[in-house]
Structures are given as C-alpha cells and as structure tokens.
Design a protein around this motif. Structure first.
Motif, short mmCIF file in Angstrom:
data_model
loop_
_atom_site.label_atom_id
_atom_site.label_comp_id
_atom_site.label_asym_id
_atom_site.label_seq_id
_atom_site.Cartn_x
_atom_site.Cartn_y
_atom_site.Cartn_z
N GLU A 163 -4.50 96.80 22.37
CA GLU A 163 -5.33 97.21 21.18
C GLU A 163 -4.09 98.85 21.11
O GLU A 163 -3.72 99.12 22.15
N PRO A 164 -4.34 99.43 20.08
CA PRO A 164 -3.70 100.68 20.15
C PRO A 164 -4.41 101.71 21.21
O PRO A 164 -3.40 102.48 21.59
N GLU A 165 -5.46 101.63 21.67
CA GLU A 165 -5.84 102.56 22.61
C GLU A 165 -5.35 102.14 23.91
O GLU A 165 -5.35 103.08 24.73
N ASP A 166 -4.66 100.89 24.04
CA ASP A 166 -3.82 100.41 25.16
C ASP A 166 -2.47 101.09 25.12
O ASP A 166 -1.76 100.93 26.10
N GLY A 167 -2.09 101.68 24.21
CA GLY A 167 -0.71 102.26 24.11
C GLY A 167 0.23 101.17 23.30
O GLY A 167 1.76 101.43 23.41
N LEU A 168 -0.33 100.38 22.32
CA LEU A 168 0.36 99.49 21.49
C LEU A 168 0.78 100.15 20.40
O LEU A 168 -0.44 100.91 19.63
N ILE A 169 1.83 100.19 19.68
CA ILE A 169 2.38 101.08 18.50
C ILE A 169 3.04 100.05 17.77
O ILE A 169 3.99 99.60 18.25
N TRP A 170 2.78 100.11 16.38
CA TRP A 170 3.79 99.19 15.49
C TRP A 170 4.83 100.38 14.96
O TRP A 170 4.24 101.27 14.40
N VAL A 171 5.71 99.89 14.62
CA VAL A 171 6.89 100.73 14.32
C VAL A 171 7.46 100.17 12.78
O VAL A 171 7.97 98.88 13.04
N TYR A 172 7.30 100.84 11.67
CA TYR A 172 8.01 100.22 10.55
C TYR A 172 8.88 101.00 10.10
O TYR A 172 9.03 102.36 10.18
N VAL A 210 8.07 96.25 14.48
CA VAL A 210 8.08 96.24 15.68
C VAL A 210 7.24 96.89 16.67
O VAL A 210 6.80 97.90 16.55
N MET A 211 7.00 95.99 17.78
CA MET A 211 5.95 96.56 18.61
C MET A 211 6.84 97.64 19.38
O MET A 211 7.83 97.46 19.78
N ALA A 212 6.13 98.63 19.87
CA ALA A 212 6.68 99.79 20.63
C ALA A 212 5.31 100.19 21.76
O ALA A 212 4.25 99.81 21.28
N PHE A 213 5.79 100.76 22.41
CA PHE A 213 4.68 101.10 23.65
C PHE A 213 4.83 102.49 24.26
O PHE A 213 6.16 103.04 24.50
#
Length: 79
Positions: free
Chosen positions: A36-45, A52-55
C-alpha cells in the motif's frame, strides 16, 4: 496548526529495484501488489504513461521483507 509534509526526497522505479535486488521485475511486481502507499509504494505518471511503480527507501525495505517471505514459501513463489 502544523501540517505534515511528505519527507520522501527520491524514489526508485521497479526496474531499478529489481536489478539492485537481483530478482525478476515481473515477479517483484507481483509481490509489490501486496503493498500500500503507507508501505512506500508510489505510482509515477507521465504523459501517455499508464504508470510506473516506484519505491521510497521504506518501500524497498518492505519489498526486501516480502521477498524473504516469498522465498521462504516457494509454493507461492511465481518466479
């Protein structure tokens, strides 16, 4: 009244994280689907991109934990 600001100063794409961790990108993407976003997952558009998944650094640490869990249980390993 103070507001909390995002302290993330940089992120790494899933492709780069996969290379650095020495795992398959598609397999890593399946594992990251649990995050989840709280876990450090960030979507980049970007223009024309699906995303694209980013962390963040915390996200990479979370991924490393998930990798260990998935490798400890090979019956769920989709590599």
């Amino acid at each position: 009244m103070s507001t909390q600001r995002n302290k993330v100063h940089s992120v790494m794409t899933i492709a780069r994280v996969a290379i650095e961790l020495g795992v398959d990108e598609d397999w890593l993407s399946n594992i990251a689907g649990e995050m989840e976003p709280e876990d450090g997952l960030i979507w980049v558009y970007g223009p024309g991109d699906d995303g694209v998944m980013a962390f963040s650094d915390d996200g990479i640490e979370c991924l490393q934990d998930l990798i260990e869990i998935n490798k400890a249980h090979p019956e769920t390993n989709q590599e």
